[in-house]
Write a protein that holds these residues in place. Sequence first.
Motif, PDB file in Angstrom:
ATOM      1  N   ARG A 297      -6.619  19.393 -23.379  1.00 17.61           N
ATOM      2  CA  ARG A 297      -5.695  18.281 -23.583  1.00 17.61           C
ATOM      3  C   ARG A 297      -5.990  17.109 -22.643  1.00 17.61           C
ATOM      4  NH1 ARG A 297      -0.731  17.529 -21.300  1.00 17.61           N
ATOM      5  NH2 ARG A 297      -0.686  19.658 -20.471  1.00 17.61           N
ATOM      6  N   ARG A 298      -6.467  17.406 -21.432  1.00 17.60           N
ATOM      7  CA  ARG A 298      -6.651  16.355 -20.441  1.00 17.60           C
ATOM      8  C   ARG A 298      -8.071  15.788 -20.379  1.00 17.60           C
ATOM      9  NH1 ARG A 298      -2.750  18.521 -15.439  1.00 17.60           N
ATOM     10  NH2 ARG A 298      -0.805  17.813 -16.458  1.00 17.60           N
ATOM     11  N   LEU A 299      -9.039  16.528 -20.871  1.00 11.51           N
ATOM     12  CA  LEU A 299     -10.417  16.054 -20.796  1.00 11.51           C
ATOM     13  C   LEU A 299     -10.621  14.684 -21.446  1.00 11.51           C
ATOM     14  CD1 LEU A 299     -12.491  19.321 -21.312  1.00 11.51           C
ATOM     15  CD2 LEU A 299     -12.709  17.731 -19.389  1.00 11.51           C
ATOM     16  N   PRO A 300      -9.999  14.387 -22.609  1.00 10.08           N
ATOM     17  CA  PRO A 300     -10.219  13.059 -23.197  1.00 10.08           C
ATOM     18  C   PRO A 300      -9.825  11.908 -22.269  1.00 10.08           C
ATOM     19  CG  PRO A 300      -9.283  14.540 -24.836  1.00 10.08           C
ATOM     20  CD  PRO A 300      -9.237  15.258 -23.521  1.00 10.08           C
ATOM     21  N   GLN A 301      -8.796  12.085 -21.439  1.00 13.15           N
ATOM     22  CA  GLN A 301      -8.421  11.023 -20.502  1.00 13.15           C
ATOM     23  C   GLN A 301      -9.526  10.774 -19.477  1.00 13.15           C
ATOM     24  OE1 GLN A 301      -4.135  12.793 -19.875  1.00 13.15           O
ATOM     25  NE2 GLN A 301      -4.152  10.735 -18.987  1.00 13.15           N
ATOM     26  N   LEU A 302     -10.168  11.834 -19.039  1.00 18.31           N
ATOM     27  CA  LEU A 302     -11.252  11.683 -18.070  1.00 18.31           C
ATOM     28  C   LEU A 302     -12.495  11.093 -18.725  1.00 18.31           C
ATOM     29  CD1 LEU A 302     -10.859  15.067 -16.152  1.00 18.31           C
ATOM     30  CD2 LEU A 302     -10.257  12.787 -15.315  1.00 18.31           C
ATOM     31  N   ARG A 303     -12.810  11.564 -19.923  1.00 18.02           N
ATOM     32  CA  ARG A 303     -13.996  11.052 -20.614  1.00 18.02           C
ATOM     33  C   ARG A 303     -13.867   9.571 -20.934  1.00 18.02           C
ATOM     34  NH1 ARG A 303     -13.368  15.929 -24.543  1.00 18.02           N
ATOM     35  NH2 ARG A 303     -14.566  17.607 -23.538  1.00 18.02           N
ATOM     36  N   ALA A 304     -12.633   9.098 -21.066  1.00 16.04           N
ATOM     37  CA  ALA A 304     -12.417   7.698 -21.441  1.00 16.04           C
ATOM     38  C   ALA A 304     -12.607   6.734 -20.284  1.00 16.04           C
ATOM     39  CB  ALA A 304     -11.001   7.537 -22.013  1.00 16.04           C
ATOM     40  N   ILE A 305     -12.744   7.244 -19.059  1.00 21.19           N
ATOM     41  CA  ILE A 305     -12.917   6.358 -17.898  1.00 21.19           C
ATOM     42  C   ILE A 305     -14.364   5.887 -17.850  1.00 21.19           C
ATOM     43  CG2 ILE A 305     -12.718   6.133 -15.402  1.00 21.19           C
ATOM     44  CD1 ILE A 305     -10.683   8.425 -15.475  1.00 21.19           C
ATOM     45  N   ASN A 306     -14.542   4.596 -17.923  1.00 20.75           N
ATOM     46  CA  ASN A 306     -15.886   4.033 -17.966  1.00 20.75           C
ATOM     47  C   ASN A 306     -16.683   4.405 -16.728  1.00 20.75           C
ATOM     48  OD1 ASN A 306     -17.970   2.362 -19.027  1.00 20.75           O
ATOM     49  ND2 ASN A 306     -17.383   0.767 -17.574  1.00 20.75           N
ATOM     50  N   SER A 307     -17.925   4.835 -16.919  1.00 22.89           N
ATOM     51  CA  SER A 307     -18.937   5.119 -15.897  1.00 22.89           C
ATOM     52  C   SER A 307     -18.695   6.412 -15.130  1.00 22.89           C
ATOM     53  CB  SER A 307     -19.069   3.942 -14.910  1.00 22.89           C
ATOM     54  OG  SER A 307     -17.939   3.845 -14.068  1.00 22.89           O
ATOM     55  N   PHE A 323     -11.411  20.244 -12.679  1.00 22.17           N
ATOM     56  CA  PHE A 323     -12.315  19.332 -13.373  1.00 22.17           C
ATOM     57  C   PHE A 323     -13.325  18.829 -12.339  1.00 22.17           C
ATOM     58  CE2 PHE A 323      -8.166  18.922 -15.449  1.00 22.17           C
ATOM     59  CZ  PHE A 323      -8.497  19.175 -16.775  1.00 22.17           C
ATOM     60  N   ILE A 324     -14.576  18.697 -12.746  1.00 22.28           N
ATOM     61  CA  ILE A 324     -15.607  18.182 -11.848  1.00 22.28           C
ATOM     62  C   ILE A 324     -16.126  16.875 -12.423  1.00 22.28           C
ATOM     63  CG2 ILE A 324     -17.666  18.725 -10.512  1.00 22.28           C
ATOM     64  CD1 ILE A 324     -17.378  21.594 -11.406  1.00 22.28           C
ATOM     65  N   LEU A 325     -16.102  15.822 -11.601  1.00 22.74           N
ATOM     66  CA  LEU A 325     -16.514  14.495 -12.029  1.00 22.74           C
ATOM     67  C   LEU A 325     -17.652  13.996 -11.156  1.00 22.74           C
ATOM     68  CD1 LEU A 325     -12.996  12.779 -12.187  1.00 22.74           C
ATOM     69  CD2 LEU A 325     -14.048  14.238 -13.916  1.00 22.74           C
ATOM     70  N   LEU A 326     -18.486  13.131 -11.739  1.00 19.09           N
ATOM     71  CA  LEU A 326     -19.454  12.362 -10.977  1.00 19.09           C
ATOM     72  C   LEU A 326     -19.085  10.894 -11.119  1.00 19.09           C
ATOM     73  CD1 LEU A 326     -22.858  14.072 -11.885  1.00 19.09           C
ATOM     74  CD2 LEU A 326     -21.387  14.490  -9.907  1.00 19.09           C
ATOM     75  N   SER A 400      -2.074  11.332 -14.964  1.00 15.69           N
ATOM     76  CA  SER A 400      -2.300   9.959 -15.409  1.00 15.69           C
ATOM     77  C   SER A 400      -2.481   9.014 -14.228  1.00 15.69           C
ATOM     78  CB  SER A 400      -1.136   9.494 -16.294  1.00 15.69           C
ATOM     79  OG  SER A 400      -1.078  10.251 -17.486  1.00 15.69           O
ATOM     80  N   TYR A 401      -1.728   9.252 -13.158  1.00 14.88           N
ATOM     81  CA  TYR A 401      -1.873   8.467 -11.930  1.00 14.88           C
ATOM     82  C   TYR A 401      -3.292   8.600 -11.362  1.00 14.88           C
ATOM     83  CZ  TYR A 401      -1.526   7.960  -6.798  1.00 14.88           C
ATOM     84  OH  TYR A 401      -1.747   7.662  -5.482  1.00 14.88           O
ATOM     85  N   ILE A 402      -3.803   9.820 -11.354  1.00 16.42           N
ATOM     86  CA  ILE A 402      -5.175  10.045 -10.879  1.00 16.42           C
ATOM     87  C   ILE A 402      -6.169   9.290 -11.752  1.00 16.42           C
ATOM     88  CG2 ILE A 402      -6.986  11.786 -10.603  1.00 16.42           C
ATOM     89  CD1 ILE A 402      -4.717  13.792  -9.958  1.00 16.42           C
ATOM     90  N   CYS A 403      -6.025   9.411 -13.075  1.00 16.82           N
ATOM     91  CA  CYS A 403      -6.951   8.746 -13.996  1.00 16.82           C
ATOM     92  C   CYS A 403      -6.900   7.228 -13.828  1.00 16.82           C
ATOM     93  CB  CYS A 403      -6.640   9.153 -15.434  1.00 16.82           C
ATOM     94  SG  CYS A 403      -7.005  10.886 -15.815  1.00 16.82           S
ATOM     95  N   ALA A 404      -5.700   6.681 -13.681  1.00 21.92           N
ATOM     96  CA  ALA A 404      -5.570   5.227 -13.503  1.00 21.92           C
ATOM     97  C   ALA A 404      -6.211   4.777 -12.198  1.00 21.92           C
ATOM     98  CB  ALA A 404      -4.093   4.834 -13.539  1.00 21.92           C
ATOM     99  N   THR A 405      -6.041   5.559 -11.142  1.00 19.64           N
ATOM    100  CA  THR A 405      -6.659   5.224  -9.864  1.00 19.64           C
ATOM    101  C   THR A 405      -8.173   5.222  -9.973  1.00 19.64           C
ATOM    102  OG1 THR A 405      -4.779   6.179  -8.661  1.00 19.64           O
ATOM    103  CG2 THR A 405      -6.829   5.884  -7.435  1.00 19.64           C
TER     104      THR A 405
END
Length: 414
Positions: A297-307, A323-326, A400-405
């Motif tokens: 459910r949450r992966l699409p929010q992360l994938r949508a963050i540019n770069s 979740f692991i991000l680069l 959502s706060y994390i994604c927006a940041t």
Amino acid sequence: MQFADNPQAWHEVPPTAGLPLHLSDLLPGRADLAPAIADFLQVEHAQLESSGTAALIVALHALHGLAPHRHIVVIPAYTCPLVALAVVQAGLTLRICDLQPDSLALDTQMLSDMCDSRTLAILPTHLCGRVSAIHDIQAVAQACGAWVIEDAAQALGAKVGNDSVGSQSDIAIFSLAVGKGLSIYEGGVLIARDPAIRAACAAVSQRLAPARPLIEAQRAIELAAYALLYRPALLPLSYGRPLRHALYLDDWLAAAGDCFPARTVLHKPGKWRQAVGVRALKRLPAFQADLHQQAVRRLPQLRAINSITVLEDEEGKGTWPVFILLLPDRADRDAALQALWGSGCGVSLPFVHALPDYPYLQELIPAAALEKRALPNARRLAARILSISNSPWLDDASFSYICATLANICKRSY
């Protein structure tokens, strides 16, 4: 740190999603956890050790006993420092292999060049429960006669098809430490396909891991405290306060939990802690299914963050403790840590450095790996990596706060 802006600032999210213990799990009892885990993994046999590191040390001793002329162990350049320490404690020769670009997978060309008739084992890692494809690694091992030990510390319950992660390699290691999917405070599990390897591991454990009543009493007390404190309202005391103190001192190793002793003490886990694990294990499948649904459910929010690159399973179905991000570069990643690490919302680092860059490992690392231009992919990954807890205690507003940041930080850099 922007603690006051976090919608969930009134309590603490752990850095990984571990299965919470119920107080009823702590009732008196005696049980054998190894057969229960073997049944959970649908494998013939599982061996319980005092930690994942202890299980790895036992496995390495056992394999070296079966092939005394082989002494080289190849591990990823970005993994838990305990893996390197275990190889050295087992009296074996450490070799460090780079990763593929923007990946947790070993660079198979470099791996192939490193392996020869002296290679004892190759240790691919399913880091943070993400399932790495290991077919090419198995082919390299087969070509030089080495064994494959899958480091599946946080991947207890991960699957490739219908099989448990690690069940198709020679050995797999799982951790039952604090914050892992199933925890008895400290514990580890070893599985092996071949009966001769299983027998060798059992013999080594009998020799190297005696009963140590004082250590076991300490672990029992720690497990009881963990069961009481591992909840959102009390984690600020047991985890959040030490974390923020370490960040105030700019001590990233302490903040990430990357400070480890040079040697691991091996001992037999007690029957009461095993009974706690047996009771909790019954809830693990449903807990992991909920984590997977939350991740989907949450992966699409992360994938949508540019770069931003989201590291996902290369095959199979992993566990989702984090979740692991680069992020695009070190500056962006460090800006994200400045904004979010210590804010109570479960943002952290899997590990602070690539292995050659830990000061306390310098004397153990081969000289070639210490060169500044060595292992570029692992070092670039270490400079850009970020983890976000997938704990059910992280609510949608905080996520959502994390994604927006993160989106704002990456937007400012372009």
